[in-house]
Design a protein around this motif. Structure first.
Motif, mmCIF file in Angstrom:
data_model
loop_
_atom_site.group_PDB
_atom_site.id
_atom_site.type_symbol
_atom_site.label_atom_id
_atom_site.label_comp_id
_atom_site.label_asym_id
_atom_site.label_seq_id
_atom_site.Cartn_x
_atom_site.Cartn_y
_atom_site.Cartn_z
ATOM 1 N N PHE A 69 62.237 -24.521 10.432
ATOM 2 C CA PHE A 69 62.576 -24.103 11.792
ATOM 3 C C PHE A 69 64.087 -24.157 11.942
ATOM 4 O O PHE A 69 64.729 -25.134 11.519
ATOM 5 C CB PHE A 69 61.969 -25.050 12.840
ATOM 6 N N THR A 73 67.166 -21.651 17.581
ATOM 7 C CA THR A 73 66.491 -20.398 17.951
ATOM 8 C C THR A 73 65.051 -20.625 18.395
ATOM 9 O O THR A 73 64.356 -19.669 18.744
ATOM 10 C CB THR A 73 66.500 -19.409 16.771
ATOM 11 N N PHE A 74 64.593 -21.895 18.377
ATOM 12 C CA PHE A 74 63.207 -22.176 18.762
ATOM 13 C C PHE A 74 63.029 -21.974 20.261
ATOM 14 O O PHE A 74 63.786 -22.503 21.075
ATOM 15 C CB PHE A 74 62.825 -23.605 18.393
ATOM 16 N N LYS A 75 62.021 -21.206 20.624
ATOM 17 C CA LYS A 75 61.691 -20.996 22.026
ATOM 18 C C LYS A 75 60.192 -21.217 22.213
ATOM 19 O O LYS A 75 59.383 -20.592 21.526
ATOM 20 C CB LYS A 75 62.069 -19.585 22.473
ATOM 21 N N TRP A 174 58.622 -28.816 20.611
ATOM 22 C CA TRP A 174 59.481 -28.224 21.636
ATOM 23 C C TRP A 174 60.544 -29.229 22.100
ATOM 24 O O TRP A 174 61.750 -28.945 22.041
ATOM 25 C CB TRP A 174 58.614 -27.744 22.786
ATOM 26 N N SER A 199 53.040 -19.288 13.597
ATOM 27 C CA SER A 199 52.803 -18.985 15.011
ATOM 28 C C SER A 199 53.792 -19.696 15.923
ATOM 29 O O SER A 199 54.042 -19.256 17.044
ATOM 30 C CB SER A 199 51.365 -19.374 15.404
ATOM 31 N N GLY A 201 56.962 -20.145 15.040
ATOM 32 C CA GLY A 201 58.291 -19.589 14.821
ATOM 33 C C GLY A 201 58.978 -20.025 13.548
ATOM 34 O O GLY A 201 60.169 -19.757 13.360
#
Length: 235
Positions: A69, A73-75, A174, A199, A201
């Motif tokens: 990851f 950029t993780f959303k 998250w 799924s 990201g």
């Protein structure tokens, strides 16, 4: 076809160069040795991790491509944001690391898990030494999921995720990504791609690219307080 696989010595913690890992099975590098703190620290600093099942010797891996990851950029999915707004799970860091590791093991049948008794003991000891960390998710006073992994400078090497109630591991990821970025984190390793990680990201990068990230970041400390026991979210 006969394959040559190096056996690790119990007398030192040296590993073969990760570039020598097999293409099939992808990333298998060596076998044997032990799960001592010194060997685990040496392994993770080189992008190597143990992964094996009951009845097998300790197997050491460095796959290519590598699943990671990029935390900046993780959303989270809109559905997850909506879910957490309604459910308001509490999220903590390093409040119950040994319990979280145990939960990861207990939720998988013995024949399907790599979290053997030997691995449990090793990573609990790793946590007590300050190198293995957990993100816990709570529904009231009940531990319902989270993730754990190993810190290597500005890289976090994820080991396992677990949910015993909906979306718990996703919520953990998250809030950890937000926390990790804010304290100078660069990359979250998740080892080998699977549909669940995709799924969420995760992307794949070549082993050489991952090793470059690791080499550049493994000796740089995170900001003070990053892995202190703390709350990441509470309603």
């Amino acid at each position: 076809m006969t394959l040559y696989l190096p056996e690790l010595s119990l007398s030192n913690t040296q590993f073969p160069d990760p570039s020598l890992a097999l293409a099939e099975p992808n990333g298998l590098l060596a076998f044997g040795g032990d799960l001592s703190l010194g060997r685990l620290q040496s392994a993770y600093r080189q992008g190597i991790f143990p992964w094996y099942s009951y009845g097998e010797p300790i197997l050491w891996w460095s796959p290519s491509p590598r699943a990671v990851f990029i935390p900046e950029t993780f959303k989270p999915a809109k559905s997850l944001v909506k879910f957490q707004r309604k459910q308001a799970y509490t999220v903590t860091l390093n409040h119950a690391t040994e319990a979280l590791i145990q939960l990861c093991a207990d939720t998988r049948p013995d024949e399907e898990t790599w979290i053997t008794e030997q691995m449990l003991a090793a990573y609990k000891a790793f946590a007590r030494a300050g190198s293995c960390h957990s993100v816990e998710v709570w529904d009231g006073d009940e531990l319902i999921g989270g993730l754990y992994g190993v810190s290597v400078g500005q890289v976090f090497c994820g080991e396992s995720m677990v949910s015993v109630k909906p979306n718990a591991s996703k919520v953990a990821l998250w809030y950890f990504c937000q926390h990790f970025i804010s304290h100078g984190g660069k990359l979250i390793d998740c080892q080998i791609m699977n549909p669940h990680l995709a799924s969420l990201g995760a992307i794949e990068i070549p082993r050489t690219t991952f090793q470059d990230y690791l080499l550049e970041s493994r000796d740089t400390s995170m900001m003070a307080g990053c892995y202190d026991s703390q709350q990441l979210f509470t309603s």
